[in-house]
Write a protein that holds these residues in place. Structure first.
Motif, PDB file in Angstrom:
ATOM      1  N   LEU A 132       0.813  -1.221   0.000  1.00  0.00           N
ATOM      2  CA  LEU A 132       0.000   0.000   0.000  1.00  0.00           C
ATOM      3  C   LEU A 132       0.848   1.273   0.000  1.00  0.00           C
ATOM      4  O   LEU A 132       0.299   2.353   0.228  1.00  0.00           O
ATOM      5  N   ALA A 140       0.182  -2.095  -4.988  1.00  0.00           N
ATOM      6  CA  ALA A 140      -1.187  -1.709  -5.338  1.00  0.00           C
ATOM      7  C   ALA A 140      -1.197  -0.591  -6.376  1.00  0.00           C
ATOM      8  O   ALA A 140      -1.941  -0.650  -7.366  1.00  0.00           O
ATOM      9  N   ASN A 141      -0.385   0.443  -6.164  1.00  0.00           N
ATOM     10  CA  ASN A 141      -0.334   1.542  -7.132  1.00  0.00           C
ATOM     11  C   ASN A 141       0.309   1.124  -8.446  1.00  0.00           C
ATOM     12  O   ASN A 141      -0.026   1.656  -9.508  1.00  0.00           O
ATOM     13  N   VAL A 152      -2.975   6.093  -5.815  1.00  0.00           N
ATOM     14  CA  VAL A 152      -3.915   6.353  -4.718  1.00  0.00           C
ATOM     15  C   VAL A 152      -3.136   6.432  -3.410  1.00  0.00           C
ATOM     16  O   VAL A 152      -2.245   5.613  -3.156  1.00  0.00           O
ATOM     17  N   TRP A 154      -3.283   5.303  -0.403  1.00  0.00           N
ATOM     18  CA  TRP A 154      -4.029   4.291   0.354  1.00  0.00           C
ATOM     19  C   TRP A 154      -3.987   4.550   1.853  1.00  0.00           C
ATOM     20  O   TRP A 154      -5.004   4.421   2.539  1.00  0.00           O
ATOM     21  N   THR A 157      -5.831   8.200   3.113  1.00  0.00           N
ATOM     22  CA  THR A 157      -7.229   8.475   2.799  1.00  0.00           C
ATOM     23  C   THR A 157      -8.097   7.909   3.912  1.00  0.00           C
ATOM     24  O   THR A 157      -8.234   6.679   4.032  1.00  0.00           O
ATOM     25  N   LEU A 160     -10.591   5.000   3.445  1.00  0.00           N
ATOM     26  CA  LEU A 160     -10.095   3.673   3.069  1.00  0.00           C
ATOM     27  C   LEU A 160      -9.488   2.915   4.243  1.00  0.00           C
ATOM     28  O   LEU A 160      -9.184   1.726   4.110  1.00  0.00           O
ATOM     29  N   THR A 161      -9.316   3.568   5.381  1.00  0.00           N
ATOM     30  CA  THR A 161      -8.573   2.947   6.486  1.00  0.00           C
ATOM     31  C   THR A 161      -9.266   1.697   7.017  1.00  0.00           C
ATOM     32  O   THR A 161      -8.654   0.621   7.092  1.00  0.00           O
ATOM     33  N   ILE A 164      -9.360  -1.216   4.525  1.00  0.00           N
ATOM     34  CA  ILE A 164      -8.037  -1.843   4.382  1.00  0.00           C
ATOM     35  C   ILE A 164      -7.731  -2.728   5.589  1.00  0.00           C
ATOM     36  O   ILE A 164      -7.226  -3.849   5.459  1.00  0.00           O
TER      37      ILE A 164
END
Length: 302
Positions: A132, A140-141, A152, A154, A157, A160-161, A164
């Motif tokens: 991440l 991921a990116n 993003v 990750w 944000t 998204l916590t 995830i």
């Protein structure tokens, strides 16, 4: 009424057994009973680890009811627990049904899904942090870039916590639940399925009326242990989301009860307050586990 066995006769008969238990009892008292009792006492005090503890009664617990960060941590933890336990239990059951057979293919798949459960949690969290990572270095990116998307943030944000954290918990724990369900499926007599099939029951009805009811003890165990583990989540928040100024990440979006306990006790040295948080967490886990066990027993009697 039978006469009670004299103490001397009891010691003569069981003295060797009692003597063999003494080392365990000494360690049990020194490393479990005493720390628990001391923690309970500290929860009623103000203690910084240096100065003598000052007894304050229920002041720490009153502060908890007004502490917005603690209430936020409790809210985050509740959402995380419900999502991770529910999704994890369903996926564990699904994997057991899909790969519960005796073939080598199923055995290999079970091994693959079970590996995260026996891998060091620290290593797993470091791996997730790399996956991440916000720049192109993160896996991921990198995948997002392959499909023409933009990188993003990750870990920065807030929205998204929790998803995830749930993803990491489910990915790391569903293999353990799968193994338990596979064992439960293996204990169901095949005669039940054969009789149901002769009566014309479909696979779906056999699942609903045979498999799931007979798996209730396993489901109760998976849910209760999942609740206990989810409420005590720490490594994922501390390693993956911890920032320089907040243990809970950006805007405390990942703040959970145990990281907040750690922050209060070992960053701000409010050990009495941290002890109060620990005992509130214990009561929450105890009550929820008791409710689940009661529900499991009531459903078994239906």
């Amino acid at each position: 009424m039978a006469n009670p066995v004299p103490l001397r006769s009891r010691l003569r008969r069981y003295g060797t057994s009692y003597a063999m238990l003494l080392p365990f009892l000494a360690l049990f008292a020194a490393f479990l009973i005493w720390p628990l009792a001391n923690s309970l006492y500290l929860s009623f005090t103000t203690f910084d680890g240096i100065n003598p503890a000052a007894f304050t009664g229920l002041e720490n617990f009153r502060r908890l009811a007004e502490d917005t960060r603690f209430l936020h941590a409790l809210s985050n933890t509740s959402v995380y627990v419900v999502a991770s336990v529910l999704i994890g239990t369903l996926l564990s059951l699904g994997l057991a049904l899909a790969f519960g057979g005796p073939s080598w293919t199923h055995r290999i798949m079970r091994t693959i899904f079970f590996l995260p459960s026996v891998t060091s949690s620290i290593a797993l969290m470091l791996m997730w942090k790399w996956v991440l990572f916000p720049s192109d270095v993160g896996l991921a990116n990198t995948i997002v870039r392959w499909f023409g998307g933009t990188a993003v943030a990750w870990l920065a944000t807030p929205g998204l916590t929790i998803p995830i954290l749930v993803l990491m918990a489910v990915w790391g724990g569903m293999g353990y639940g799968m193994v338990l369900y596979v064992a439960g499926l293996g204990s169901i007599p095949q005669e039940y399925y054969e009789a149901a099939e002769i009566d014309g029951a479909s696979a779906w009805r056999r699942l609903l009326h045979i498999t799931l009811p007979l798996l209730r003890p396993v489901t109760t165990y998976v849910v209760v242990t999942g609740l206990i583990g989810a409420f005590q989540v720490f490594e994922a928040v501390y390693i993956v989301f911890r920032g320089t100024n907040s243990v809970g990440g950006v805007l405390d979006s990942g703040l959970m009860i145990v990281p907040y306990l750690y922050d209060q006790g070992f960053t701000h040295f409010k050990l009495g307050y941290a002890s109060a948080i620990a005992w509130v967490l214990f009561l929450v886990i105890f009550v929820l586990s008791l409710v689940n066990l009661r529900l499991g027993r009531a459903m078994k009697e239906l």
